[in-house]
Design an enzyme around this catalytic site. Sequence first.
Site, PDB file in Angstrom:
ATOM      1  N   ASP A   8       1.821  -0.053   4.634  1.00  0.00           N
ATOM      2  CA  ASP A   8       1.927   0.365   3.228  1.00  0.00           C
ATOM      3  C   ASP A   8       0.516   0.736   2.768  1.00  0.00           C
ATOM      4  O   ASP A   8      -0.467   0.434   3.450  1.00  0.00           O
ATOM      5  CB  ASP A   8       2.483  -0.796   2.390  1.00  0.00           C
ATOM      6  CG  ASP A   8       2.588  -0.438   0.904  1.00  0.00           C
ATOM      7  OD1 ASP A   8       3.014   0.688   0.593  1.00  0.00           O
ATOM      8  OD2 ASP A   8       2.229  -1.269   0.053  1.00  0.00           O
ATOM      9  N   SER A   9       0.439   1.335   1.591  1.00  0.00           N
ATOM     10  CA  SER A   9      -0.873   1.648   1.022  1.00  0.00           C
ATOM     11  C   SER A   9      -1.620   0.383   0.608  1.00  0.00           C
ATOM     12  O   SER A   9      -2.808   0.444   0.297  1.00  0.00           O
ATOM     13  CB  SER A   9      -0.701   2.521  -0.217  1.00  0.00           C
ATOM     14  OG  SER A   9      -0.003   1.785  -1.209  1.00  0.00           O
ATOM     15  N   CYS A  71       6.761   1.722   2.596  1.00  0.00           N
ATOM     16  CA  CYS A  71       6.156   2.405   1.466  1.00  0.00           C
ATOM     17  C   CYS A  71       7.030   3.627   1.163  1.00  0.00           C
ATOM     18  O   CYS A  71       7.228   4.471   2.049  1.00  0.00           O
ATOM     19  CB  CYS A  71       4.741   2.842   1.855  1.00  0.00           C
ATOM     20  SG  CYS A  71       3.932   3.870   0.614  1.00  0.00           S
ATOM     21  N   GLU A 150      -1.981  -5.215  -6.794  1.00  0.00           N
ATOM     22  CA  GLU A 150      -3.182  -5.336  -5.951  1.00  0.00           C
ATOM     23  C   GLU A 150      -4.204  -6.293  -6.568  1.00  0.00           C
ATOM     24  O   GLU A 150      -4.966  -6.931  -5.870  1.00  0.00           O
ATOM     25  CB  GLU A 150      -3.820  -3.960  -5.715  1.00  0.00           C
ATOM     26  CG  GLU A 150      -2.988  -3.045  -4.821  1.00  0.00           C
ATOM     27  CD  GLU A 150      -2.756  -3.587  -3.406  1.00  0.00           C
ATOM     28  OE1 GLU A 150      -3.708  -4.076  -2.781  1.00  0.00           O
ATOM     29  OE2 GLU A 150      -1.593  -3.542  -2.944  1.00  0.00           O
ATOM     30  N   CYS A 182       9.482   1.620  -5.271  1.00  0.00           N
ATOM     31  CA  CYS A 182       8.130   1.461  -4.701  1.00  0.00           C
ATOM     32  C   CYS A 182       8.045   0.015  -4.260  1.00  0.00           C
ATOM     33  O   CYS A 182       8.468  -0.895  -4.993  1.00  0.00           O
ATOM     34  CB  CYS A 182       7.075   1.759  -5.763  1.00  0.00           C
ATOM     35  SG  CYS A 182       5.400   1.255  -5.287  1.00  0.00           S
ATOM     36  N   HIS A 184       5.710  -2.038  -4.012  1.00  0.00           N
ATOM     37  CA  HIS A 184       4.900  -2.967  -4.804  1.00  0.00           C
ATOM     38  C   HIS A 184       5.730  -3.601  -5.937  1.00  0.00           C
ATOM     39  O   HIS A 184       5.450  -4.723  -6.367  1.00  0.00           O
ATOM     40  CB  HIS A 184       3.710  -2.238  -5.444  1.00  0.00           C
ATOM     41  CG  HIS A 184       2.544  -2.031  -4.539  1.00  0.00           C
ATOM     42  ND1 HIS A 184       2.523  -1.062  -3.564  1.00  0.00           N
ATOM     43  CD2 HIS A 184       1.332  -2.663  -4.463  1.00  0.00           C
ATOM     44  CE1 HIS A 184       1.352  -1.098  -2.930  1.00  0.00           C
ATOM     45  NE2 HIS A 184       0.617  -2.072  -3.456  1.00  0.00           N
TER      46      HIS A 184
HETATM   47  N1  DGL Z   1       4.014   0.746  -2.086  1.00  0.00           N
HETATM   48  C1  DGL Z   1       4.046   2.121  -2.284  1.00  0.00           C
HETATM   49  C2  DGL Z   1       5.377   2.762  -2.355  1.00  0.00           C
HETATM   50  O1  DGL Z   1       6.342   2.158  -1.954  1.00  0.00           O
HETATM   51  C3  DGL Z   1       2.828   2.908  -2.530  1.00  0.00           C
HETATM   52  C4  DGL Z   1       2.332   2.889  -3.908  1.00  0.00           C
HETATM   53  C5  DGL Z   1       1.036   3.661  -4.019  1.00  0.00           C
HETATM   54  O2  DGL Z   1       0.159   3.455  -3.206  1.00  0.00           O
HETATM   55  O3  DGL Z   1       0.942   4.468  -4.939  1.00  0.00           O
HETATM   56  O4  DGL Z   1       5.517   3.857  -2.820  1.00  0.00           O
END
Ligand code: DGL
Length: 257
Positions: A8-9, A71, A150, A182, A184
Amino acid sequence: MARIGIFDSGSGGLSVYRELEKTLPQEQYFYFSDNAHCPYGEKSPLYIQRRARYITDWALDHGADVIVVACNTATAAAIATLRAEYPDVPFVGMEPAVKPAALGTRTGVIGVLATAGTLKGSKYLNTRGLYEDDVKIVEHVGQGFVELVENGMLDGPEAESVVLASLQPLLDAGADTIVLGCTHYPFLQGIIERLAGPSVRVIDPAPAVARQTLRILETGGIPIGQGPASLGLKSSGPIEPLLRTLRLFSDKTPILL
Ligand code: DGL
């Protein structure tokens, strides 16, 4: 025992790991947080594809049998490219949970919270196209949500006002079901549910992704179970956010890679 790469990011993909671990408790996991390049949400598909290739090579170096793109934004931007460039590697991506939301809504309005990259991607637009004749679908970028997670700001007045700014338009449109598009966002699910109230259902797609990973491993004949289970963590930036997010739901001691 299967070796499962996850990326993931940032630490959001741990919401997927949390479900994977329940479904497949005895496997070896390798997680890459690309937080030096976070957020992905506003980055170009080409940029994300480059990062996804780099991380895929890292996961393959660790012997991954399957790679979970935990992600939504990276799935939208890069999974087709990854599948074309690594034809022998099974990839599991994120699916926006529009289908269960469309089937369950009583008001006929569903809300989707995701990043700009996900909402612009053809994967999401195609899924949306399948249901928009039957239900009204309203979307909003979860502005600032990734940064809250984060930074470990999962509660309190500041987190509430950030979340409410993106959630309120969906509630105003009459949404009784909110899709978390997302990875997150499930770490903000408590606050989202509290602000939305008890009549609104919030859907995290991670359990479905875990079931899909199990199916892929079974179909590929990759042995599962028997352990010993482990979790390796790697981060392209500081490791602290990842450890802090892991501690929200697990007391496991990870291996730092
Ligand atoms: N966790 C991410 C997703 O599912 C990435 C969010 C991001 O880095 O902008 O899209």
